[in-house]
Write an enzyme that holds these catalytic residues in place. Structure first.
Site, mmCIF file in Angstrom:
data_model
loop_
_atom_site.group_PDB
_atom_site.id
_atom_site.type_symbol
_atom_site.label_atom_id
_atom_site.label_comp_id
_atom_site.label_asym_id
_atom_site.label_seq_id
_atom_site.Cartn_x
_atom_site.Cartn_y
_atom_site.Cartn_z
ATOM 1 N N ASP A 294 36.262 42.099 43.331
ATOM 2 C CA ASP A 294 35.868 43.369 43.946
ATOM 3 C C ASP A 294 34.878 44.069 43.021
ATOM 4 O O ASP A 294 35.218 44.452 41.896
ATOM 5 C CB ASP A 294 37.114 44.235 44.160
ATOM 6 C CG ASP A 294 36.826 45.473 44.999
ATOM 7 O OD1 ASP A 294 35.702 45.580 45.519
ATOM 8 O OD2 ASP A 294 37.727 46.319 45.119
ATOM 9 N N GLU B 223 33.213 42.320 48.135
ATOM 10 C CA GLU B 223 34.503 41.756 47.761
ATOM 11 C C GLU B 223 34.767 40.455 48.509
ATOM 12 O O GLU B 223 34.252 40.234 49.607
ATOM 13 C CB GLU B 223 35.648 42.751 47.997
ATOM 14 C CG GLU B 223 35.836 43.158 49.437
ATOM 15 C CD GLU B 223 37.063 44.047 49.627
ATOM 16 O OE1 GLU B 223 38.121 43.782 49.007
ATOM 17 O OE2 GLU B 223 36.960 44.999 50.414
#
Length: 349
Positions: free
Chosen positions: A9, A105
């Protein structure tokens, strides 16, 4: 064999790209979003801006009140997509089992990877190092035996975090985990859980499945499973799109339903163009989305009807009647058929 799942992420991704390309922005409060005059909202912001209480989805006007010297930039999605493409190339060097969730992500299944002596921790470190070296972007990574735990882990020590939850640590980790951290638990469900004196997964484990089903319907079974670390969802290389929609935030509130009707045709034209780009996939239903001037939001679905101005008008009339207030945002969309014969649509980057 225990699975090894990574969740990568990027930290404040859009802002990170801007700071990479203009280092003078690194130490000043920075946000990416629409203008206050255009009723815009914040897409993301850097950590100096977050110190003022600014966060994503906040109206830009409020963000500027919290931080009058905020540097506000419009999004440059061509640059963001290019950075995302470069990151995905790095991810695919490690494993072909990569499931992008958005531009910033992705999940990676590294169970069968033999590099780095098969250590998920070393793989995560390599991802972070290569992402920073080659793309100039800081990535937080979580490693765990399941997708939901890996996603929780990646957020555990942000920014620039690396958290590993080994199989032997799962039970202890979950016992103290707040239920609000569980996948699918939003503010309303969290409030309901707390009203039942359920604050942690350990509390949740003491509630019988039958009671959870009674209180939360089919989601009760999901709560029962997650509190025990049960999450067998695979990393999907191709993700199915569940809906296609368009929406508009208006510079001036639409005062009544008559004004809302005037905005339907342009929205339907944009929706039709978007559906055409996806090859007109099979449709299972339609929906409308209405955000009122007090920021309350309502959506209304119909499992019948075609995506036409007339059918959307009927739905919108019912949705607007729930509050009967001026409207700041309108959206229309379709739910896509979810069966084996349905065309598979990869989410665009």
């Amino acid at each position: 064999m225990n699975r090894k799942i990574l969740h990568a992420d990027c930290d404040c991704f859009y802002a990170a790209v801007e700071m990479r390309d203009n280092p003078a922005l690194r130490e000043v409060p920075l946000a990416i979003g629409g203008s206050a005059e255009g009723r815009g909202v914040i897409s993301t912001c850097n950590y100096p801006a977050r110190a003022y209480g600014i966060h994503s989805a906040m109206p830009t006007a409020r963000a500027l009140r919290l931080c009058p010297h905020l540097t506000l930039l419009p999004g440059d999605f061509d640059r963001y997509r290019e950075a995302s493409r470069q990151l995905l190339e790095i991810f695919h060097e490690l494993t072909p089992l990569v499931e992008p969730l958005s531009l910033d992500e992705a999940f990676l299944d590294v169970t069968a990877v033999t590099r780095f002596s098969g250590s998920a921790t070393w793989m995560a470190r390599w991802l972070k190092e290569e992402s920073l070296k080659r793309v100039g972007i800081t990535v937080s990574v979580g490693a765990a035996p399941s997708k939901f735990l890996a996603k929780i882990a990646s957020d555990w020590e942000k920014p620039d975090g690396l958290t590993v939850i080994a199989p032997s640590q799962v039970d202890d980790f979950l016992r103290e985990l707040p239920v609000a951290k569980l996948h699918g638990v939003g503010p309303a469900t969290a409030k309901r859980l707390h009203s039942l004196e359920i604050a942690t997964c350990d509390d949740l484990r003491h509630i019988p499945l039958e009671r959870l089903l009674q209180e939360f319907g089919k989601f009760g079974r999901r709560l029962f499973e997650l509190a025990r670390g049960i999450d067998d969802r695979p990393v999907r290389v191709e993700r199915e799109r569940k809906s296609v929609s368009v929406e508009t935030t208006f510079a001036t509130d639409l005062p009544d339903m008559a004004h809302c009707h005037t905005q339907l045709s342009p929205l339907c034209e944009r929706l039709e163009a978007r559906l055409a780009r996806h090859g007109h996939p099979p449709i299972a239903g339609i929906f409308v989305k209405v955000r009122f001037d007090d920021f309350s939001l309502t959506t209304l679905d119909s499992r019948s009807g075609l995506p036409t101005p007339d059918t959307f008008a009927s739905l919108m009339q019912q949705a607007w009647a729930r509050r009967q207030r001026p409207v700041r945002l309108l959206g229309v969309g379709v739910r896509l058929a979810q069966d084996d014969a349905r065309r598979q649509l990869s989410l665009p980057l």
